[in-house]
Design a protein around this motif. Structure first.
Motif, PDB file in Angstrom:
ATOM      1  N   LYS A  63       8.427 -45.033 -38.968  1.00  0.00           N
ATOM      2  CA  LYS A  63       9.160 -46.216 -39.434  1.00  0.00           C
ATOM      3  C   LYS A  63       8.222 -47.160 -40.191  1.00  0.00           C
ATOM      4  CE  LYS A  63      11.635 -50.162 -37.670  1.00  0.00           C
ATOM      5  NZ  LYS A  63      11.163 -51.153 -36.723  1.00  0.00           N
ATOM      6  N   GLN A  66       7.675 -45.985 -43.734  1.00  0.00           N
ATOM      7  CA  GLN A  66       8.798 -46.355 -44.613  1.00  0.00           C
ATOM      8  C   GLN A  66       8.768 -47.840 -44.936  1.00  0.00           C
ATOM      9  OE1 GLN A  66      12.273 -45.103 -42.495  1.00  0.00           O
ATOM     10  NE2 GLN A  66      12.012 -42.938 -43.033  1.00  0.00           N
ATOM     11  N   GLU A  67       8.442 -48.651 -43.934  1.00  0.00           N
ATOM     12  CA  GLU A  67       8.417 -50.100 -44.131  1.00  0.00           C
ATOM     13  C   GLU A  67       7.363 -50.515 -45.157  1.00  0.00           C
ATOM     14  OE1 GLU A  67       7.059 -53.867 -41.448  1.00  0.00           O
ATOM     15  OE2 GLU A  67       8.369 -52.400 -40.475  1.00  0.00           O
ATOM     16  N   PHE A  68       6.181 -49.884 -45.115  1.00  0.00           N
ATOM     17  CA  PHE A  68       5.115 -50.202 -46.059  1.00  0.00           C
ATOM     18  C   PHE A  68       5.213 -49.395 -47.347  1.00  0.00           C
ATOM     19  CE2 PHE A  68       3.028 -51.809 -42.182  1.00  0.00           C
ATOM     20  CZ  PHE A  68       2.621 -53.051 -42.643  1.00  0.00           C
ATOM     21  N   GLN A  69       6.232 -48.584 -47.460  1.00  0.00           N
ATOM     22  CA  GLN A  69       6.485 -47.747 -48.641  1.00  0.00           C
ATOM     23  C   GLN A  69       5.258 -46.897 -48.984  1.00  0.00           C
ATOM     24  OE1 GLN A  69       7.743 -50.518 -51.618  1.00  0.00           O
ATOM     25  NE2 GLN A  69       9.657 -50.968 -50.572  1.00  0.00           N
ATOM     26  N   ILE A  70       4.780 -46.185 -47.970  1.00  0.00           N
ATOM     27  CA  ILE A  70       3.631 -45.311 -48.154  1.00  0.00           C
ATOM     28  C   ILE A  70       4.159 -43.906 -48.404  1.00  0.00           C
ATOM     29  CG2 ILE A  70       1.567 -44.350 -47.088  1.00  0.00           C
ATOM     30  CD1 ILE A  70       1.486 -46.931 -45.383  1.00  0.00           C
ATOM     31  N   GLY A  71       3.973 -43.402 -49.593  1.00  0.00           N
ATOM     32  CA  GLY A  71       4.426 -42.064 -49.930  1.00  0.00           C
ATOM     33  C   GLY A  71       3.406 -41.377 -50.808  1.00  0.00           C
ATOM     34  N   ASP A  75       2.703 -35.570 -47.796  1.00  0.00           N
ATOM     35  CA  ASP A  75       3.672 -36.105 -46.845  1.00  0.00           C
ATOM     36  C   ASP A  75       3.042 -36.525 -45.524  1.00  0.00           C
ATOM     37  OD1 ASP A  75       6.178 -33.791 -47.966  1.00  0.00           O
ATOM     38  OD2 ASP A  75       5.752 -35.811 -48.649  1.00  0.00           O
ATOM     39  N   ASP A  77       4.061 -38.626 -43.374  1.00  0.00           N
ATOM     40  CA  ASP A  77       4.993 -38.694 -42.244  1.00  0.00           C
ATOM     41  C   ASP A  77       5.260 -37.325 -41.617  1.00  0.00           C
ATOM     42  OD1 ASP A  77       6.393 -37.880 -44.477  1.00  0.00           O
ATOM     43  OD2 ASP A  77       8.248 -38.857 -43.880  1.00  0.00           O
ATOM     44  N   LYS A 135      -2.576 -51.442 -46.025  1.00  0.00           N
ATOM     45  CA  LYS A 135      -1.204 -51.322 -45.523  1.00  0.00           C
ATOM     46  C   LYS A 135      -1.314 -50.907 -44.066  1.00  0.00           C
ATOM     47  CE  LYS A 135       0.601 -50.015 -50.014  1.00  0.00           C
ATOM     48  NZ  LYS A 135       1.265 -48.975 -50.798  1.00  0.00           N
ATOM     49  N   TRP A 137      -0.277 -49.697 -41.321  1.00  0.00           N
ATOM     50  CA  TRP A 137       0.829 -48.965 -40.686  1.00  0.00           C
ATOM     51  C   TRP A 137       0.412 -48.373 -39.347  1.00  0.00           C
ATOM     52  CZ3 TRP A 137       0.751 -43.741 -39.491  1.00  0.00           C
ATOM     53  CH2 TRP A 137      -0.336 -43.026 -39.961  1.00  0.00           C
TER      54      TRP A 137
END
Length: 176
Positions: A63, A66-71, A75, A77, A135, A137
């Protein structure tokens, strides 16, 4: 095993099997089945707690991604995995993910050092200032989950000790 004395002489320590047997014999409580020993019950309770806790921790980390928009490629996640193992004297939860996730957490990578990221000043003259930012996370979430897990382990210990005191018909007040 050698032990060096103050005057420079060495003495060899000798361990006998009889001392080990005596320690094992004193680790039982007379009249109490081995599976009811407090440390065994506590270990089982902590293992069950950790098995319920680790998936929640994994979902909270996903989560945060996704909140920190880490992509990033690879992958991050999908790389988050956990395992729970029980040893002879311990229960351990292990969390694994791609190592570059820590760099994202710190705001470093691709030529930007931690010192540059924290100070905001380039290390070499003529080097461009980085637009990378931390970020967080993982770090803050890990600290929170570690504190929460300590609280759960304390509650488990309190529960096992209260049950043991109740079985022995002793009135005990436990405050941790």
């Amino acid at each position: 095993m050698k032990r060096i004395l103050a005057n420079g002489r060495t003495v060899r320590a000798k361990w006998s099997s009889s001392s080990t047997e005596q320690t094992r014999a004193t680790a039982t409580i007379p009249g109490l089945a081995n599976n009811q020993l407090p440390e065994i019950r506590l270990r089982a309770l902590n293992e069950a707690t950790l098995k319920m806790f680790m998936p929640i921790f994994q979902e909270r980390l996903k989560k945060n991604l996704q909140e920190f928009q880490i992509g990033y490629e690879g992958d991050l996640d999908d790389s988050i995995r956990f395992s729970v193992s029980k040893g002879a004297d311990s229960v351990m939860g292990t969390l694994r993910f791609n190592f570059y996730g820590r760099f994202v957490d710190w705001g470093v990578g691709k030529g930007i050092t931690l010192l540059e990221s924290q100070s905001g000043v380039p290390l070499a003259a003529g080097r461009m200032r980085s637009k990378r930012s931390a970020k967080p996370w993982f770090g803050p979430q890990y600290a929170y989950e570690q504190k929460r897990l300590r609280e759960l382990a304390t509650t488990n210990t309190q529960q096992v000790l209260a049950e043991l005191a109740a079985e022995m018909n002793v009135q005990v007040e436990i405050q941790l």
